[in-house]
Design a protein around this motif. Structure first.
Motif, mmCIF file in Angstrom:
data_model
loop_
_atom_site.group_PDB
_atom_site.id
_atom_site.type_symbol
_atom_site.label_atom_id
_atom_site.label_comp_id
_atom_site.label_asym_id
_atom_site.label_seq_id
_atom_site.Cartn_x
_atom_site.Cartn_y
_atom_site.Cartn_z
ATOM 1 N N LYS A 77 17.346 -8.088 -7.583
ATOM 2 C CA LYS A 77 18.811 -8.000 -7.430
ATOM 3 C C LYS A 77 19.368 -9.150 -6.603
ATOM 4 O O LYS A 77 20.530 -9.515 -6.746
ATOM 5 N N ILE A 78 18.554 -9.704 -5.701
ATOM 6 C CA ILE A 78 19.062 -10.826 -4.888
ATOM 7 C C ILE A 78 18.485 -12.162 -5.374
ATOM 8 O O ILE A 78 18.601 -13.179 -4.714
ATOM 9 N N GLY A 79 17.853 -12.118 -6.545
ATOM 10 C CA GLY A 79 17.380 -13.361 -7.173
ATOM 11 C C GLY A 79 16.167 -13.992 -6.516
ATOM 12 O O GLY A 79 15.940 -15.184 -6.651
ATOM 13 N N LEU A 80 15.373 -13.180 -5.802
ATOM 14 C CA LEU A 80 14.173 -13.713 -5.132
ATOM 15 C C LEU A 80 12.954 -12.890 -5.523
ATOM 16 O O LEU A 80 12.280 -12.288 -4.692
ATOM 17 N N LYS A 81 12.689 -12.894 -6.807
ATOM 18 C CA LYS A 81 11.628 -12.063 -7.369
ATOM 19 C C LYS A 81 10.277 -12.776 -7.311
ATOM 20 O O LYS A 81 10.171 -13.936 -7.696
ATOM 21 N N PRO A 82 9.247 -12.080 -6.801
ATOM 22 C CA PRO A 82 7.919 -12.696 -6.801
ATOM 23 C C PRO A 82 7.337 -12.754 -8.206
ATOM 24 O O PRO A 82 7.859 -12.128 -9.135
ATOM 25 N N LYS A 83 6.264 -13.515 -8.367
ATOM 26 C CA LYS A 83 5.571 -13.592 -9.654
ATOM 27 C C LYS A 83 5.061 -12.208 -10.041
ATOM 28 O O LYS A 83 5.165 -11.773 -11.178
ATOM 29 N N LYS A 84 4.498 -11.511 -9.048
ATOM 30 C CA LYS A 84 3.975 -10.173 -9.310
ATOM 31 C C LYS A 84 3.963 -9.363 -8.018
ATOM 32 O O LYS A 84 3.576 -9.857 -6.971
ATOM 33 N N LEU A 85 4.413 -8.105 -8.130
ATOM 34 C CA LEU A 85 4.355 -7.171 -7.006
ATOM 35 C C LEU A 85 3.395 -6.067 -7.421
ATOM 36 O O LEU A 85 3.528 -5.501 -8.510
ATOM 37 N N ILE A 86 2.413 -5.791 -6.583
ATOM 38 C CA ILE A 86 1.326 -4.874 -6.963
ATOM 39 C C ILE A 86 1.231 -3.739 -5.954
ATOM 40 O O ILE A 86 1.305 -3.966 -4.744
ATOM 41 N N PHE A 87 1.056 -2.518 -6.450
ATOM 42 C CA PHE A 87 0.754 -1.380 -5.587
ATOM 43 C C PHE A 87 -0.766 -1.285 -5.513
ATOM 44 O O PHE A 87 -1.431 -1.080 -6.521
ATOM 45 N N GLY A 88 -1.329 -1.514 -4.330
ATOM 46 C CA GLY A 88 -2.790 -1.525 -4.250
ATOM 47 C C GLY A 88 -3.309 -1.751 -2.845
ATOM 48 O O GLY A 88 -2.561 -1.704 -1.871
ATOM 49 N N ASP A 89 -4.601 -1.999 -2.767
ATOM 50 C CA ASP A 89 -5.313 -2.136 -1.492
ATOM 51 C C ASP A 89 -5.422 -3.608 -1.097
ATOM 52 O O ASP A 89 -6.143 -4.385 -1.722
ATOM 53 N N GLY A 90 -4.696 -3.977 -0.028
ATOM 54 C CA GLY A 90 -4.669 -5.365 0.419
ATOM 55 C C GLY A 90 -6.013 -5.892 0.880
ATOM 56 O O GLY A 90 -6.264 -7.097 0.828
ATOM 57 N N ARG B 27 0.800 -1.210 0.000
ATOM 58 C CA ARG B 27 0.000 0.000 0.000
ATOM 59 C C ARG B 27 0.847 1.281 0.000
ATOM 60 O O ARG B 27 0.410 2.338 -0.428
ATOM 61 N N GLN B 28 2.091 1.183 0.497
ATOM 62 C CA GLN B 28 2.973 2.360 0.573
ATOM 63 C C GLN B 28 3.805 2.449 -0.701
ATOM 64 O O GLN B 28 4.614 1.568 -0.972
ATOM 65 N N LEU B 29 3.623 3.524 -1.441
ATOM 66 C CA LEU B 29 4.296 3.658 -2.741
ATOM 67 C C LEU B 29 5.829 3.636 -2.602
ATOM 68 O O LEU B 29 6.518 3.006 -3.401
ATOM 69 N N GLU B 30 6.332 4.292 -1.572
ATOM 70 C CA GLU B 30 7.785 4.347 -1.351
ATOM 71 C C GLU B 30 8.364 2.937 -1.182
ATOM 72 O O GLU B 30 9.377 2.581 -1.792
ATOM 73 N N LEU B 31 7.705 2.134 -0.368
ATOM 74 C CA LEU B 31 8.164 0.755 -0.136
ATOM 75 C C LEU B 31 7.989 -0.099 -1.385
ATOM 76 O O LEU B 31 8.854 -0.909 -1.720
ATOM 77 N N PHE B 32 6.856 0.078 -2.058
ATOM 78 C CA PHE B 32 6.584 -0.683 -3.277
ATOM 79 C C PHE B 32 7.707 -0.483 -4.299
ATOM 80 O O PHE B 32 8.251 -1.450 -4.847
ATOM 81 N N LYS B 33 8.068 0.776 -4.534
ATOM 82 C CA LYS B 33 9.111 1.082 -5.535
ATOM 83 C C LYS B 33 10.460 0.493 -5.129
ATOM 84 O O LYS B 33 11.166 -0.105 -5.945
ATOM 85 N N LYS B 34 10.788 0.672 -3.856
ATOM 86 C CA LYS B 34 12.084 0.205 -3.355
ATOM 87 C C LYS B 34 12.202 -1.323 -3.447
ATOM 88 O O LYS B 34 13.191 -1.868 -3.938
ATOM 89 N N THR B 35 11.171 -2.025 -2.990
ATOM 90 C CA THR B 35 11.208 -3.489 -2.957
ATOM 91 C C THR B 35 11.137 -4.086 -4.354
ATOM 92 O O THR B 35 11.770 -5.100 -4.646
ATOM 93 N N ASN B 36 10.389 -3.434 -5.220
ATOM 94 C CA ASN B 36 10.262 -3.879 -6.614
ATOM 95 C C ASN B 36 11.615 -3.882 -7.325
ATOM 96 O O ASN B 36 11.889 -4.732 -8.163
ATOM 97 N N LEU B 37 12.467 -2.929 -6.963
ATOM 98 C CA LEU B 37 13.813 -2.857 -7.548
ATOM 99 C C LEU B 37 14.771 -3.827 -6.855
ATOM 100 O O LEU B 37 15.660 -4.396 -7.482
ATOM 101 N N PHE B 38 14.564 -3.994 -5.541
ATOM 102 C CA PHE B 38 15.532 -4.752 -4.739
ATOM 103 C C PHE B 38 15.444 -6.269 -4.904
ATOM 104 O O PHE B 38 16.470 -6.945 -5.074
#
Length: 214
Positions: A125-138, A111-122
């Motif tokens: 980089k460590i090879g543990l990418k989810p199928k999909k990362l979504i900015f939205g209402d949980g 839900r937090q845009l700042e965290l979403f952007k940061k984690t989406n990039l991170f």
């Protein structure tokens, strides 16, 4: 710099021993945590504390959960490889990375845009990418991708969102901390289209789950 040294590994091994002593029995969860560099998910000023069994602040007024809490919730999910899992509250991405390391197909909502952007990039980089990362209402879940084998909520929910219950497969598991402060860790297993078996596991503390933001 994304550095993971033998010193970090040694501290991780010590942390895993502590978690096992505290009652985490799922060896797959412990083994996966042994290989995830938790210090990289935190502000470098907290790096020395990364392998203590404590929660620590991250960006946007949120926290990276205590390792015991992460392990406990993950153990309740009973993750099997290729499970389709919905995570509500990506946060630092540590819980998400653990689920990916266990072989799950993870869809994570932040839900937090700042965290979403940061984690989406991170995470890539460590090879543990989810199928999909979504900015939205949980609270709404992810109906387009439902049903899920399990759903994990990593923030304190004042109530159990009906949308999440509806997005579980029969036999699916929802792990959610319910209440204001502290929360009660709650497991709901969907036994039928309209029936859920509920078990509670005592008090935990989470930051509140955010809602009603556009």
């Amino acid at each position: 710099m994304l550095k993971d040294t033998p010193k970090h590994q040694g501290k991780r091994n010590q942390l895993i021993d502590i978690l096992a002593q505290k009652g985490i029995t799922d060896t797959k969860v412990l083994e996966a945590m042994k290989h995830i560099p938790r210090h990289l998910f935190m502000d470098s000023t907290f790096e020395d504390h990364a392998y203590q069994d404590k929660a620590f602040p991250i960006a946007a007024g949120q926290t990276i959960s205590q390792p015991f809490t992460v392990a406990f919730q993950t153990q309740l999910l009973e993750v099997k490889p290729t499970d389709k899992i919905l995570e509500i509250g990506t946060g630092s991405g540590y819980q998400c990375a653990l689920l990916v390391a266990l072989g799950a197909k993870v869809f994570s909502i932040e839900r937090q845009l700042e965290l979403f952007k940061k984690t989406n990039l991170f995470l890539p980089k460590i090879g543990l990418k989810p199928k999909k990362l979504i900015f939205g209402d949980g609270y709404k879940g992810l109906p387009d991708e439902a049903p899920f084998d399990s759903i994990i909520v990593t923030a304190g929910a004042p109530f159990i969102p009906k949308a999440l219950l509806g997005q579980l497969k029969i036999g699916g598991r929802l792990v959610i901390p319910v209440g204001d402060d502290p929360q009660i860790m709650t497991l709901l297993v969907r036994t039928d289209t309209k029936k859920f078996e509920k078990t509670t596991f005592g008090e935990f503390r989470f930051v509140p789950m955010l809602q009603n933001k556009n």
